[in-house]
Design a protein around this motif. Structure first.
Motif, PDB file in Angstrom:
ATOM      1  N   TYR A 122      36.213  53.078  31.661  1.00 54.91           N
ATOM      2  CA  TYR A 122      36.846  52.797  32.951  1.00 54.91           C
ATOM      3  C   TYR A 122      37.698  51.529  32.835  1.00 54.91           C
ATOM      4  O   TYR A 122      37.410  50.647  32.023  1.00 54.91           O
ATOM      5  CB  TYR A 122      35.792  52.552  34.035  1.00 54.91           C
ATOM      6  CG  TYR A 122      34.893  53.722  34.311  1.00 54.91           C
ATOM      7  CD1 TYR A 122      35.122  54.552  35.404  1.00 54.91           C
ATOM      8  CD2 TYR A 122      33.813  54.004  33.482  1.00 54.91           C
ATOM      9  CE1 TYR A 122      34.283  55.626  35.668  1.00 54.91           C
ATOM     10  CE2 TYR A 122      32.979  55.080  33.741  1.00 54.91           C
ATOM     11  CZ  TYR A 122      33.222  55.889  34.836  1.00 54.91           C
ATOM     12  OH  TYR A 122      32.389  56.956  35.084  1.00 54.91           O
ATOM     13  N   SER A 123      38.704  51.440  33.711  1.00 52.31           N
ATOM     14  CA  SER A 123      39.563  50.256  33.744  1.00 52.31           C
ATOM     15  C   SER A 123      39.656  49.714  35.163  1.00 52.31           C
ATOM     16  O   SER A 123      39.782  50.478  36.125  1.00 52.31           O
ATOM     17  CB  SER A 123      40.967  50.644  33.253  1.00 52.31           C
ATOM     18  OG  SER A 123      41.903  49.629  33.542  1.00 52.31           O
ATOM     19  N   LEU A 124      39.564  48.390  35.289  1.00 53.33           N
ATOM     20  CA  LEU A 124      39.793  47.712  36.571  1.00 53.33           C
ATOM     21  C   LEU A 124      40.758  46.561  36.289  1.00 53.33           C
ATOM     22  O   LEU A 124      40.635  45.895  35.265  1.00 53.33           O
ATOM     23  CB  LEU A 124      38.514  47.118  37.146  1.00 53.33           C
ATOM     24  CG  LEU A 124      37.309  47.984  37.444  1.00 53.33           C
ATOM     25  CD1 LEU A 124      36.454  48.197  36.223  1.00 53.33           C
ATOM     26  CD2 LEU A 124      36.474  47.317  38.538  1.00 53.33           C
ATOM     27  N   ASN A 125      41.704  46.326  37.173  1.00 54.06           N
ATOM     28  CA  ASN A 125      42.675  45.256  36.965  1.00 54.06           C
ATOM     29  C   ASN A 125      42.575  44.193  38.060  1.00 54.06           C
ATOM     30  O   ASN A 125      42.371  44.519  39.231  1.00 54.06           O
ATOM     31  CB  ASN A 125      44.092  45.834  36.931  1.00 54.06           C
ATOM     32  CG  ASN A 125      44.334  46.657  35.679  1.00 54.06           C
ATOM     33  OD1 ASN A 125      44.476  46.128  34.584  1.00 54.06           O
ATOM     34  ND2 ASN A 125      44.348  47.978  35.829  1.00 54.06           N
ATOM     35  N   PHE A 126      42.737  42.950  37.637  1.00 55.43           N
ATOM     36  CA  PHE A 126      42.631  41.821  38.564  1.00 55.43           C
ATOM     37  C   PHE A 126      43.801  40.865  38.360  1.00 55.43           C
ATOM     38  O   PHE A 126      44.416  40.815  37.294  1.00 55.43           O
ATOM     39  CB  PHE A 126      41.334  41.043  38.309  1.00 55.43           C
ATOM     40  CG  PHE A 126      40.087  41.765  38.719  1.00 55.43           C
ATOM     41  CD1 PHE A 126      39.487  41.518  39.944  1.00 55.43           C
ATOM     42  CD2 PHE A 126      39.501  42.695  37.871  1.00 55.43           C
ATOM     43  CE1 PHE A 126      38.329  42.185  40.312  1.00 55.43           C
ATOM     44  CE2 PHE A 126      38.340  43.370  38.236  1.00 55.43           C
ATOM     45  CZ  PHE A 126      37.753  43.110  39.460  1.00 55.43           C
ATOM     46  N   SER A 127      44.076  40.099  39.405  1.00 58.06           N
ATOM     47  CA  SER A 127      45.096  39.063  39.356  1.00 58.06           C
ATOM     48  C   SER A 127      44.465  37.745  39.796  1.00 58.06           C
ATOM     49  O   SER A 127      43.530  37.748  40.594  1.00 58.06           O
ATOM     50  CB  SER A 127      46.249  39.456  40.293  1.00 58.06           C
ATOM     51  OG  SER A 127      47.407  38.733  39.990  1.00 58.06           O
ATOM     52  N   THR A 128      44.959  36.636  39.263  1.00 63.21           N
ATOM     53  CA  THR A 128      44.396  35.333  39.625  1.00 63.21           C
ATOM     54  C   THR A 128      45.505  34.362  40.011  1.00 63.21           C
ATOM     55  O   THR A 128      46.653  34.514  39.597  1.00 63.21           O
ATOM     56  CB  THR A 128      43.612  34.707  38.452  1.00 63.21           C
ATOM     57  OG1 THR A 128      44.533  34.307  37.439  1.00 63.21           O
ATOM     58  CG2 THR A 128      42.595  35.663  37.875  1.00 63.21           C
ATOM     59  N   ILE A 129      45.123  33.376  40.779  1.00 63.36           N
ATOM     60  CA  ILE A 129      46.001  32.233  41.063  1.00 63.36           C
ATOM     61  C   ILE A 129      45.176  31.005  40.733  1.00 63.36           C
ATOM     62  O   ILE A 129      44.132  30.778  41.328  1.00 63.36           O
ATOM     63  CB  ILE A 129      46.472  32.218  42.531  1.00 63.36           C
ATOM     64  CG1 ILE A 129      47.208  33.517  42.872  1.00 63.36           C
ATOM     65  CG2 ILE A 129      47.373  31.017  42.795  1.00 63.36           C
ATOM     66  CD1 ILE A 129      47.615  33.635  44.341  1.00 63.36           C
ATOM     67  N   ARG A 130      45.642  30.237  39.740  1.00 64.07           N
ATOM     68  CA  ARG A 130      44.834  29.132  39.209  1.00 64.07           C
ATOM     69  C   ARG A 130      45.642  27.843  39.146  1.00 64.07           C
ATOM     70  O   ARG A 130      46.820  27.861  38.755  1.00 64.07           O
ATOM     71  CB  ARG A 130      44.371  29.497  37.791  1.00 64.07           C
ATOM     72  CG  ARG A 130      43.550  28.428  37.117  1.00 64.07           C
ATOM     73  CD  ARG A 130      43.192  28.828  35.702  1.00 64.07           C
ATOM     74  NE  ARG A 130      44.383  29.076  34.898  1.00 64.07           N
ATOM     75  CZ  ARG A 130      44.368  29.487  33.640  1.00 64.07           C
ATOM     76  NH1 ARG A 130      43.226  29.745  33.032  1.00 64.07           N
ATOM     77  NH2 ARG A 130      45.474  29.676  32.970  1.00 64.07           N
ATOM     78  N   GLN A 131      44.997  26.790  39.533  1.00 68.67           N
ATOM     79  CA  GLN A 131      45.639  25.472  39.428  1.00 68.67           C
ATOM     80  C   GLN A 131      45.515  24.998  37.995  1.00 68.67           C
ATOM     81  O   GLN A 131      44.398  24.908  37.474  1.00 68.67           O
ATOM     82  CB  GLN A 131      44.933  24.525  40.376  1.00 68.67           C
ATOM     83  CG  GLN A 131      45.552  23.163  40.488  1.00 68.67           C
ATOM     84  CD  GLN A 131      44.810  22.348  41.551  1.00 68.67           C
ATOM     85  OE1 GLN A 131      44.833  22.683  42.727  1.00 68.67           O
ATOM     86  NE2 GLN A 131      44.134  21.313  41.116  1.00 68.67           N
ATOM     87  N   ARG A 132      46.659  24.733  37.380  1.00 70.39           N
ATOM     88  CA  ARG A 132      46.584  24.330  35.973  1.00 70.39           C
ATOM     89  C   ARG A 132      46.036  22.902  35.849  1.00 70.39           C
ATOM     90  O   ARG A 132      46.388  22.023  36.630  1.00 70.39           O
ATOM     91  CB  ARG A 132      47.965  24.377  35.321  1.00 70.39           C
ATOM     92  CG  ARG A 132      47.889  24.158  33.813  1.00 70.39           C
ATOM     93  CD  ARG A 132      49.238  24.200  33.149  1.00 70.39           C
ATOM     94  NE  ARG A 132      49.880  25.508  33.277  1.00 70.39           N
ATOM     95  CZ  ARG A 132      51.074  25.788  32.755  1.00 70.39           C
ATOM     96  NH1 ARG A 132      51.732  24.861  32.074  1.00 70.39           N
ATOM     97  NH2 ARG A 132      51.606  26.969  32.926  1.00 70.39           N
ATOM     98  N   SER A 133      45.156  22.732  34.888  1.00 68.88           N
ATOM     99  CA  SER A 133      44.651  21.392  34.626  1.00 68.88           C
ATOM    100  C   SER A 133      44.924  21.067  33.167  1.00 68.88           C
ATOM    101  O   SER A 133      45.245  21.960  32.381  1.00 68.88           O
ATOM    102  CB  SER A 133      43.151  21.308  34.924  1.00 68.88           C
ATOM    103  OG  SER A 133      42.453  22.218  34.116  1.00 68.88           O
ATOM    104  N   ALA A 134      44.804  19.810  32.811  1.00 64.98           N
ATOM    105  CA  ALA A 134      45.028  19.425  31.422  1.00 64.98           C
ATOM    106  C   ALA A 134      44.124  20.243  30.527  1.00 64.98           C
ATOM    107  O   ALA A 134      42.935  20.379  30.803  1.00 64.98           O
ATOM    108  CB  ALA A 134      44.750  17.939  31.241  1.00 64.98           C
TER     109      ALA A 134
END
Lengths: 137, 161
Positions: A122-134
């Motif tokens: 099976y396949s599930l797809n996700f998207s993220t929004i992430r604050q970049r850190s060092a």
């Protein structure tokens, strides 16, 4: 660190064992978190090279799930969706995620052969929004 | 259009605006709005074709059957008549592949009517040419470009009138 690594660490906290960017071929039951690129990061005007300040990454990832039992696969998928879909403003593996959300519902991809016999995939797809850190790639 | 500045006492200055020919103006704006929507709708299809072209370079090619089944459609109008959209994909209307096609390295044969999805989603398989996520990747790479392209199409439609 990629999104897949952060998600793998978070799933471990939730009691779900997963590999990153690799689906073991010698077992029928497995979960893998696969990096699938993402959208163009958002850079604020004041950010320059060599700084992570204000940069928002929009990585995507895929869960590939194998299980010889369709019923067990459905339970596993429900657990993964419950753990990941709708995360907001949370620190995962030391990285600050504004959101994690499912972009496609679970898709059955048919049968697959493994060293331990036939299984379902099976396949599930996700998207993220992430604050970049060092230290975040 | 005329503007009169009046003073009602010490603390209440205001501007009164009178519009002449407002029916003509409203009609003009409605016409412009329609023209710009139609220009954007046409641009959607052009962009869908661009995504398909970029995608075609990434489609795994064993027999060439899958890449040949790429398609675009549009501009289409939603059922409620309020939104235009365009479609880009593979296996239009669930085209069926012959049962012999698409045998993977692990010996798996996909369901024929899900072949494009199967190839697209199997990120665990190696392809000698091409890759999985052959449509999603160019789509994501072009997502920001898409909005700029539509805005440009709308501006051009205004400039040519």
């Amino acid at each position: 660190m990629t999104a897949a690594s952060d998600i793998r660490a978070y799933l471990a906290v939730k009691g779900i064992t997963a590999d990153v960017n690799n689906v073991p071929q010698d077992v029928t039951d497995a979960v893998a978190v696969m990096d699938t690129g993402g959208y163009t990061p958002t850079h604020p005007h004041h950010s320059g090279t060599g700084t992570a300040t204000g940069i928002i990454d929009r990585d995507t990832f895929q869960i590939l799930l194998r299980n010889k039992s369709k019923a067990s696969a459905e339970t596993a998928m429900a657990n993964i969706i419950a753990a990941l879909d709708g995360i907001t403003n949370a620190t995962l593996n030391g990285q600050y995620y504004l959101s994690v959300f499912m972009t496609t519902p679970p898709t059955y991809l048919g049968k697959a052969q493994t060293g331990a016999g036939e299984t379902n995939i099976y396949s599930l797809n996700f998207s993220t929004i992430r604050q970049r850190s060092a230290g975040t790639s | 259009m005329a503007a009169d500045k009046q003073d009602l006492g010490d603390s209440s200055p205001f501007v009164s605006v009178t519009l002449d020919g407002e029916q003509s103006l409203a009609s003009h704006l409605t016409m412009k709005s329609t023209e710009m929507c139609e220009a954007c709708a046409r641009a959607m299809l052009v962009f869908a074709n661009e995504i398909l072209a970029r995608s075609a370079r990434l489609v795994p090619k064993k027999t060439g059957e899958l890449v040949a089944r790429g398609f675009t459609e549009g501009p289409l109008l939603s059922d409620d008549g309020l939104q235009y959209y365009a479609v880009v994909g593979y296996e239009k209307h669930s085209d069926h592949f012959p049962k012999t096609s698409g045998t993977a390295d692990d010996g798996t044969k996909p369901k024929p009517d899900h072949y494009a999805v199967w190839v697209h989603e199997r990120t665990d398989l190696h392809h000698p040419n091409g890759q999985a996520k052959f449509l999603e990747e160019p789509y994501k790479a072009a997502a920001d470009e898409y909005l700029e392209y539509l805005a440009e199409a709308a501006k051009k439609s205004e400039a040519t009138k």
